[in-house]
Each structure stands twice: as C-alpha cells, then as structure tokens.
Design a protein around this motif. Sequence first.
Motif, short mmCIF file in Angstrom:
data_model
loop_
_atom_site.label_atom_id
_atom_site.label_comp_id
_atom_site.label_asym_id
_atom_site.label_seq_id
_atom_site.Cartn_x
_atom_site.Cartn_y
_atom_site.Cartn_z
N ILE A 194 0.85 -1.03 -0.07
CA ILE A 194 -0.03 -0.01 -0.09
C ILE A 194 0.87 1.26 0.02
N TYR A 206 -3.61 1.95 10.29
CA TYR A 206 -4.20 0.65 10.74
C TYR A 206 -3.68 -0.38 9.58
N SER A 241 -2.76 -5.19 3.32
CA SER A 241 -4.17 -4.26 3.57
C SER A 241 -4.30 -3.53 4.88
N GLY A 242 -5.04 -2.56 4.90
CA GLY A 242 -5.30 -1.48 6.01
C GLY A 242 -5.35 -0.32 5.54
N LYS A 243 -5.42 0.70 6.29
CA LYS A 243 -6.00 2.07 6.24
C LYS A 243 -4.70 2.92 6.72
N LEU A 245 -4.92 6.72 7.69
CA LEU A 245 -5.34 8.15 7.56
C LEU A 245 -4.44 9.21 7.66
N GLU A 382 -8.18 11.70 4.97
CA GLU A 382 -8.66 10.88 4.42
C GLU A 382 -7.57 9.46 4.34
N ASN A 383 -8.04 8.49 3.79
CA ASN A 383 -7.25 7.51 3.50
C ASN A 383 -6.57 7.48 2.43
N GLY A 385 -3.89 5.64 1.15
CA GLY A 385 -3.53 4.17 0.76
C GLY A 385 -3.83 3.75 -0.74
#
Lengths: 404, 97
Positions: A194, A206, A241-243, A245, A382-383, A385
Amino acid sequence: MRPPHGVIRLLGSLRMDWRQGDIEGVLQACYRRGISLYRLEVRGNQCQVEILLTDFPMVYSLCRACGVKIRFIEKHGWPFWLQKMRQRPSFLLGFGIFVVLLLILQSMIWQVSVSGVQNEDLKQAIMQATREAGLYPGAPRSRFANVDWLQSDLLKKMPNLLWVGITVDGGKANVEVITKVPPSSPELAGPRDIVAAKTAVVKTVYATRGIAKVFPGQVVRPGQVLISGALADGEQQVPASGKVLAEVWYTSHVEVPLHIQRSSLTGQFVVRDYLAIGNLRVRLWGWAQPKYGAETTREQKSSWAMGHWKLPIQWEQARVYEVQPLALSRSEQAARELALHLVTQDVLSQSGGEKIILGQMVLQPTIAHGKLYETVLTRTEENIGAYAPIHLPQGKIMDNGTGA
Amino acid sequence: MRRWKRRLQQAATDWLSLPPDTMSGVSRLTCLGGEQVIVENVVGLLHVSDARVEVDLQNSRLTLLGRDFVVTLVSVGEVHVRGLVQQITYHAKGDVS
C-alpha cells in the motif's frame, strides 16, 4: 304448417312413382288426412310425388285400398343414412375410433421445451425436474390448467433458478426460466504494497496485513510505501491491507461575481405559424407585434415525410417569449459564504474516497472587477492508501523460486 | 254460435281494416308471372293433371288450365302449382262446368 323442402329431405322423405288404380282418389284422401305432398307431377295415369317418411304408412294403406302400385325413386334423409351405416358397422367403428383417438391425443402434452438457459446440462436438469414434477410428453393436459403449483415446485427443486414460468399452449409446454446470477467472487489479491496516493501528513496507520513503514506525523510523498507486503525482507510476500489516515491539504482558487445579470421569462408570448416551402417561409398565422423590451424565440418544425423522403413543405411554429432582464447583486458576506461552500463541494468531489474536513483557511480575499477573489486552504483527513506491486528495497533480487 | 263467431271476426277485420283473407277463411290466389300459382284456404283437391288443376274453395271451384303443371306442395289449406298458366277460372258452387 309445412316444412321447407330442404328440411323434409333431412328428416327423411320418399319420392315415389304411382301407376294404375285411382290416383285421384288417393290424392284427395291424402289431402283430407292432412298429408303434405311435395313436387306432385301427374301425367295421365302416372304420378310422381314426394312425401315425408313418417306419412308413408298411411299413404301405403291408402294406395293399397285404391289399387295404386308404388315404385320408389328417391330416398332422402338421415333415417336412410342411418340404415346404410347399420349395414357397414366397420366404417362406423373406424369413425368412432378416430374420434376417440383424436380426443385422447389432443388431451396430452406432446412437447416440453425449456427456454431461457443456454447451458445444456442445466437444461437437462430442468427437464428432469419437470418430468419428476409431472410435466412430460404424454402427461394429461388437464392437470396444467393452473400451473402455479408446478412453478413453485420447480423453484423449490432447483434452488439456482430465480423464476420459472410455464405456458401450456395446446400440446406444447414451454418452461421459461431465469437463472440466478452468481455473486461476483471476491478478487483474489496477489502480493502487494500500500503506497501513498497524495502528499500528506500521516495521522494513523491501521495495518491489518503487512508491515507499517510510516509513523504518525511523518510527511509522505506520492508513491511512498506505507504498508509493505514483503515480509522477512521479501522472502514472504502477502497482499498488504489496511488503512492509512492522513492529513491532506488542498489549495483552491475561487472567484465569485458580486453582480449577476440574469434574464427570466415573464410568461408572455405570441405564436407565429409559418408554412415552409423549401427555403421560403410564409407566415400564415400570428400577426401580433408585441412591444417586448427583450425577447427570445423558440422554433418548432414539423417533420412531415412520405416514407423516408422528407417533404419540402413543412409547418413551422415560432413562439416569441418576453424576456425580463434581472440584475442581482450579492453582499460581500454572502459571496464569502458562497465561495467557501463552492470550495468545500469541490474538495469533497475529488478522488480519494471519503474525506473529513478538518478546517478551512481563507487567504487573500480581494474584491476587484466586481468579483470576490479568494484562495482557500482546506485540510482534510482521508485514507491515502493505494495498492501497488511490491517494491523491494534496492539491492534485493526478486527470487521466489529457490529461496536464498 | 258459429254465426256469432263469424260476425265477430268480420267486425274485428272491419274495425282493424285488415284485408279480409287474414281472418275469415276467404281463399286467396297468388299468381306470379304466370308461372307459379299459390292458392290458400283451399277446402279440397279435386283434380290434378299436367294440363289441369282443380281445387275446391269455400264457395267456388277454381280451375287452372295450362301446360306442364307440377304441384310443388299440397299441404293443409294450401296448394302451390308451377307451370305455364293459360287460364284461371272460378265456378260458383252448383254450376256445371
């Protein structure tokens, strides 16, 4: 009183030839007894006459009494036909068998077809299911006057069908089905990283899979790996995978006019009708010349055609609307609010998914040329990624096969 | 009683101005183009041959003379004749033809 001649022919009539004896006397006796005679031809001592079959016994006894000799010429009607049939029972039997066979065959289902599926196996399975439910070639048709039960039965038997419609048309039954479209299977994710999509300041990471490579507070540039899918220095690769912010800044330049010229229709209009012949336009109706301050015209042209050929003569209607110019002016306060609103809309509509607006800052508000010019800085969370193929650190060779 | 009935019928026909043949047994002769003859309210059939047809009416006797007579129907009170009619004669009852 008397049946028409065609009817006596159906009921049974006899045409006879009488000779010798007292013909006159027989005729008079017949008349007295009310016996109807048809097509009576008398020539001297000979007479031809047609009578109803039911009157024959009486006529016969009269003729015997008067010594008249009878010879039959024609026989008509169903009693004679019935007699003929009685002499040929096999024909009657054949006819009866034909009728019975016709009745039996027309009360059967002759053909069952399935439409709506291309898959041959599924078609066969549906055929099998309908056969088990009772719909097969040779099944009595009367059972399928109401097909609701069969449809629900089939739906129960075949869970991969969405809808079943059965139509029985004569001896043909058609089963129309709609199959369920299977839900799209989740994409099988290959190994990936990511990375950052925008320049931003990371706030929270995250990472549900992979190794987080950035920390809160860190400034990241587009393309920088945020969560890496390469574990153990690239020996094991997983789909990360993940976020992530992060705080993103948007700079927007906005200008809002303070004075607006707008025109609106007053609702007043006049109609003009023209007959257009080629390029020539002849006004036929609508001669009013209204005194409008400003006007706008809308034209509507007919499309008369003969087949594909457009006729050179067309009807044209023009509507002249009265227009009222309207000057609007905004206060500076309203213009500022509008500017901020426009900027917010613009930022929220940009790519990058859901955004939370953390704050907005108005810079350099100036009013010039009747317009409000502003630069607005918007901070959003915002995300950031985005998926990207795995990026290995420099000097590391991709080697998945043998293992280093 | 019979006379009463007749008088009543007569009165009804007069009052409704119906043609007399509808009610009171008066014979009617219809001749179509000299080729077809229909006689109604016939009492009896007296003579039939290809040249002469004679029927009994209530008060008279009707004689048709001609050629190629075919009696197409003899029914109660009704005689239909087809052929070439040359002469239609009425004889009052009691006359000698």
